[in-house]
Motif scaffolding. Structure first.
Motif, PDB file in Angstrom:
ATOM      1  N   SER A 131     -24.278 -42.341  -2.748  1.00  0.00           N
ATOM      2  CA  SER A 131     -24.793 -43.624  -2.280  1.00  0.00           C
ATOM      3  C   SER A 131     -26.080 -43.452  -1.476  1.00  0.00           C
ATOM      4  CB  SER A 131     -23.741 -44.322  -1.414  1.00  0.00           C
ATOM      5  OG  SER A 131     -24.270 -45.489  -0.830  1.00  0.00           O
ATOM      6  N   ARG A 132     -26.056 -42.590  -0.494  1.00  0.00           N
ATOM      7  CA  ARG A 132     -27.187 -42.493   0.434  1.00  0.00           C
ATOM      8  C   ARG A 132     -28.326 -41.608  -0.077  1.00  0.00           C
ATOM      9  NH1 ARG A 132     -24.393 -46.268   2.204  1.00  0.00           N
ATOM     10  NH2 ARG A 132     -24.191 -46.669   4.420  1.00  0.00           N
ATOM     11  N   MET A 133     -28.006 -40.543  -0.781  1.00  0.00           N
ATOM     12  CA  MET A 133     -29.066 -39.631  -1.247  1.00  0.00           C
ATOM     13  C   MET A 133     -29.562 -39.999  -2.644  1.00  0.00           C
ATOM     14  SD  MET A 133     -29.432 -37.620   1.320  1.00  0.00           S
ATOM     15  CE  MET A 133     -30.266 -36.159   0.774  1.00  0.00           C
ATOM     16  N   GLU A 134     -28.640 -40.348  -3.518  1.00  0.00           N
ATOM     17  CA  GLU A 134     -29.003 -40.675  -4.904  1.00  0.00           C
ATOM     18  C   GLU A 134     -29.283 -42.157  -5.097  1.00  0.00           C
ATOM     19  OE1 GLU A 134     -29.456 -38.753  -7.758  1.00  0.00           O
ATOM     20  OE2 GLU A 134     -29.508 -37.172  -6.259  1.00  0.00           O
ATOM     21  N   LYS A 135     -28.998 -42.961  -4.065  1.00  0.00           N
ATOM     22  CA  LYS A 135     -29.226 -44.407  -4.122  1.00  0.00           C
ATOM     23  C   LYS A 135     -28.459 -45.078  -5.257  1.00  0.00           C
ATOM     24  CE  LYS A 135     -32.316 -44.053  -0.854  1.00  0.00           C
ATOM     25  NZ  LYS A 135     -31.765 -43.880   0.449  1.00  0.00           N
ATOM     26  N   LYS A 136     -27.264 -44.567  -5.550  1.00  0.00           N
ATOM     27  CA  LYS A 136     -26.403 -45.160  -6.575  1.00  0.00           C
ATOM     28  C   LYS A 136     -25.673 -46.370  -5.995  1.00  0.00           C
ATOM     29  CE  LYS A 136     -26.858 -41.854  -9.722  1.00  0.00           C
ATOM     30  NZ  LYS A 136     -27.684 -42.093 -10.866  1.00  0.00           N
ATOM     31  N   THR A 137     -25.441 -47.355  -6.838  1.00  0.00           N
ATOM     32  CA  THR A 137     -24.635 -48.501  -6.419  1.00  0.00           C
ATOM     33  C   THR A 137     -23.158 -48.099  -6.448  1.00  0.00           C
ATOM     34  OG1 THR A 137     -24.332 -49.360  -8.659  1.00  0.00           O
ATOM     35  CG2 THR A 137     -26.305 -50.101  -7.446  1.00  0.00           C
ATOM     36  N   TYR A 138     -22.338 -48.886  -5.791  1.00  0.00           N
ATOM     37  CA  TYR A 138     -20.905 -48.598  -5.808  1.00  0.00           C
ATOM     38  C   TYR A 138     -20.361 -48.635  -7.233  1.00  0.00           C
ATOM     39  CZ  TYR A 138     -20.598 -48.897  -0.691  1.00  0.00           C
ATOM     40  OH  TYR A 138     -20.724 -48.679   0.652  1.00  0.00           O
ATOM     41  N   ARG A 139     -20.874 -49.538  -8.027  1.00  0.00           N
ATOM     42  CA  ARG A 139     -20.429 -49.637  -9.422  1.00  0.00           C
ATOM     43  C   ARG A 139     -20.800 -48.360 -10.193  1.00  0.00           C
ATOM     44  NH1 ARG A 139     -19.315 -54.356 -12.546  1.00  0.00           N
ATOM     45  NH2 ARG A 139     -19.951 -55.438 -10.678  1.00  0.00           N
ATOM     46  N   GLU A 140     -22.020 -47.860  -9.978  1.00  0.00           N
ATOM     47  CA  GLU A 140     -22.445 -46.623 -10.652  1.00  0.00           C
ATOM     48  C   GLU A 140     -21.607 -45.430 -10.197  1.00  0.00           C
ATOM     49  OE1 GLU A 140     -27.202 -47.344 -11.423  1.00  0.00           O
ATOM     50  OE2 GLU A 140     -26.548 -46.840  -9.397  1.00  0.00           O
ATOM     51  N   ILE A 141     -21.326 -45.381  -8.902  1.00  0.00           N
ATOM     52  CA  ILE A 141     -20.501 -44.298  -8.369  1.00  0.00           C
ATOM     53  C   ILE A 141     -19.101 -44.362  -8.963  1.00  0.00           C
ATOM     54  CG2 ILE A 141     -19.454 -43.338  -6.280  1.00  0.00           C
ATOM     55  CD1 ILE A 141     -21.957 -44.407  -4.760  1.00  0.00           C
ATOM     56  N   ALA A 142     -18.553 -45.558  -9.050  1.00  0.00           N
ATOM     57  CA  ALA A 142     -17.217 -45.739  -9.633  1.00  0.00           C
ATOM     58  C   ALA A 142     -17.198 -45.229 -11.071  1.00  0.00           C
ATOM     59  CB  ALA A 142     -16.803 -47.205  -9.570  1.00  0.00           C
TER      60      ALA A 142
ATOM     61  N   LEU B 116     -17.444 -41.288 -11.087  1.00  0.00           N
ATOM     62  CA  LEU B 116     -16.228 -40.630 -10.607  1.00  0.00           C
ATOM     63  C   LEU B 116     -14.968 -41.106 -11.317  1.00  0.00           C
ATOM     64  CD1 LEU B 116     -16.984 -40.626  -6.779  1.00  0.00           C
ATOM     65  CD2 LEU B 116     -17.426 -38.813  -8.457  1.00  0.00           C
ATOM     66  N   ASP B 117     -15.111 -42.098 -12.178  1.00  0.00           N
ATOM     67  CA  ASP B 117     -13.992 -42.650 -12.918  1.00  0.00           C
ATOM     68  C   ASP B 117     -12.913 -43.183 -11.978  1.00  0.00           C
ATOM     69  OD1 ASP B 117     -12.723 -43.427 -15.248  1.00  0.00           O
ATOM     70  OD2 ASP B 117     -11.654 -41.530 -15.481  1.00  0.00           O
ATOM     71  N   ILE B 118     -13.371 -43.983 -10.988  1.00  0.00           N
ATOM     72  CA  ILE B 118     -12.476 -44.633 -10.042  1.00  0.00           C
ATOM     73  C   ILE B 118     -12.902 -46.097  -9.929  1.00  0.00           C
ATOM     74  CG2 ILE B 118     -11.946 -42.535  -8.725  1.00  0.00           C
ATOM     75  CD1 ILE B 118     -14.010 -43.430  -6.640  1.00  0.00           C
ATOM     76  N   SER B 119     -12.133 -46.891  -9.201  1.00  0.00           N
ATOM     77  CA  SER B 119     -12.464 -48.305  -9.035  1.00  0.00           C
ATOM     78  C   SER B 119     -13.547 -48.473  -7.968  1.00  0.00           C
ATOM     79  CB  SER B 119     -11.222 -49.098  -8.632  1.00  0.00           C
ATOM     80  OG  SER B 119     -10.838 -48.757  -7.310  1.00  0.00           O
ATOM     81  N   VAL B 120     -14.219 -49.607  -8.010  1.00  0.00           N
ATOM     82  CA  VAL B 120     -15.231 -49.924  -6.998  1.00  0.00           C
ATOM     83  C   VAL B 120     -14.558 -50.015  -5.627  1.00  0.00           C
ATOM     84  CG1 VAL B 120     -16.907 -51.653  -6.234  1.00  0.00           C
ATOM     85  CG2 VAL B 120     -16.743 -51.074  -8.655  1.00  0.00           C
ATOM     86  N   LYS B 121     -13.343 -50.548  -5.573  1.00  0.00           N
ATOM     87  CA  LYS B 121     -12.595 -50.629  -4.308  1.00  0.00           C
ATOM     88  C   LYS B 121     -12.371 -49.229  -3.720  1.00  0.00           C
ATOM     89  CE  LYS B 121     -11.528 -54.816  -3.087  1.00  0.00           C
ATOM     90  NZ  LYS B 121     -12.164 -55.351  -1.899  1.00  0.00           N
ATOM     91  N   ALA B 122     -12.056 -48.267  -4.574  1.00  0.00           N
ATOM     92  CA  ALA B 122     -11.855 -46.892  -4.104  1.00  0.00           C
ATOM     93  C   ALA B 122     -13.159 -46.325  -3.544  1.00  0.00           C
ATOM     94  CB  ALA B 122     -11.329 -46.013  -5.234  1.00  0.00           C
TER      95      ALA B 122
ATOM     96  N   GLN C 142     -16.256 -46.252   3.512  1.00  0.00           N
ATOM     97  CA  GLN C 142     -15.845 -46.715   4.833  1.00  0.00           C
ATOM     98  C   GLN C 142     -15.300 -45.552   5.667  1.00  0.00           C
ATOM     99  OE1 GLN C 142     -12.405 -49.253   4.822  1.00  0.00           O
ATOM    100  NE2 GLN C 142     -12.734 -49.953   6.908  1.00  0.00           N
ATOM    101  N   LEU C 143     -14.434 -44.742   5.073  1.00  0.00           N
ATOM    102  CA  LEU C 143     -13.864 -43.604   5.788  1.00  0.00           C
ATOM    103  C   LEU C 143     -14.931 -42.560   6.122  1.00  0.00           C
ATOM    104  CD1 LEU C 143     -10.522 -43.215   3.803  1.00  0.00           C
ATOM    105  CD2 LEU C 143     -10.811 -44.046   6.156  1.00  0.00           C
TER     106      LEU C 143
END
Length: 170
Positions: A131-142, A145-151, A157-158
């Motif tokens: 998120s912070r270094m690659e400037k990926k959106t949460y959707r792109e990260i999901a 990583l093959d996980i949900s946007v909520k995850a 957050q953690l």
């Protein structure tokens, strides 16, 4: 030609996949595991596996295939090791207007920040850096990583909570 008829086994398609994804996978591996040389080797191995399995992988799944192969190879490499991130300064200042005290405080802060990021749990660290270094959106990260946007949101957050605990007044 539609995407459904595109074959990963076609040399031009394979080269385009390499051009589009190799550098991104490399950076993902570097940020996640902190080992530049292994990241390079794993990217090469991932694309070799894609070529070997090109008749089994449909074009639409090629990106996911590459990320999964790269991620699994990395996990196998470092299963029993704790990874420390290594950051390199992109440029060095030859002169500065800042006082020596400011420069020392800045260096100490960066050292504390790097240690705090290194001490995050793997899942939190990878989401934070993507998120912070690659400037990926949460959707792109999901997707990566093959996980949900909520995850992704929960891991971020953690990560932020843990960084705030590690470095007060951040």
């Amino acid at each position: 030609m539609t995407k459904k008829t595109v074959s990963v086994c076609e040399e031009k398609v394979y080269e385009q996949l390499y051009h589009d994804h190799a550098e991104k996978i490399y950076r993902y591996l570097c940020y996640r595991y902190g080992d530049i040389e292994k990241a390079h080797d794993i990217v090469q191995d991932s694309f070799a596996k894609l070529w070997v399995n090109c008749s089994k992988v449909i074009f639409e799944a090629a990106k996911s295939f590459l990320y999964k192969v790269a991620n699994n190879a990395s996990l196998n490499e470092i299963r029993s090791q704790k990874t420390m991130l290594k950051y390199q300064a992109t440029t060095q200042k030859t002169y500065t207007n800042e006082s020596p005290e400011f420069q020392m405080e800045e260096k100490e802060f960066m050292d504390r920040l790097n240690r705090a990021i290194s001490n995050l749990k793997d899942r939190q660290r990878e989401v934070f850096l993507l998120s912070r270094m690659e400037k990926k959106t949460y959707r792109e990260i999901a997707e990566i990583l093959d996980i949900s946007v909520k995850a992704v949101e929960k891991r971020m957050q953690l990560a932020l909570l843990n960084l705030r605990k590690s470095i007060p007044n951040i």
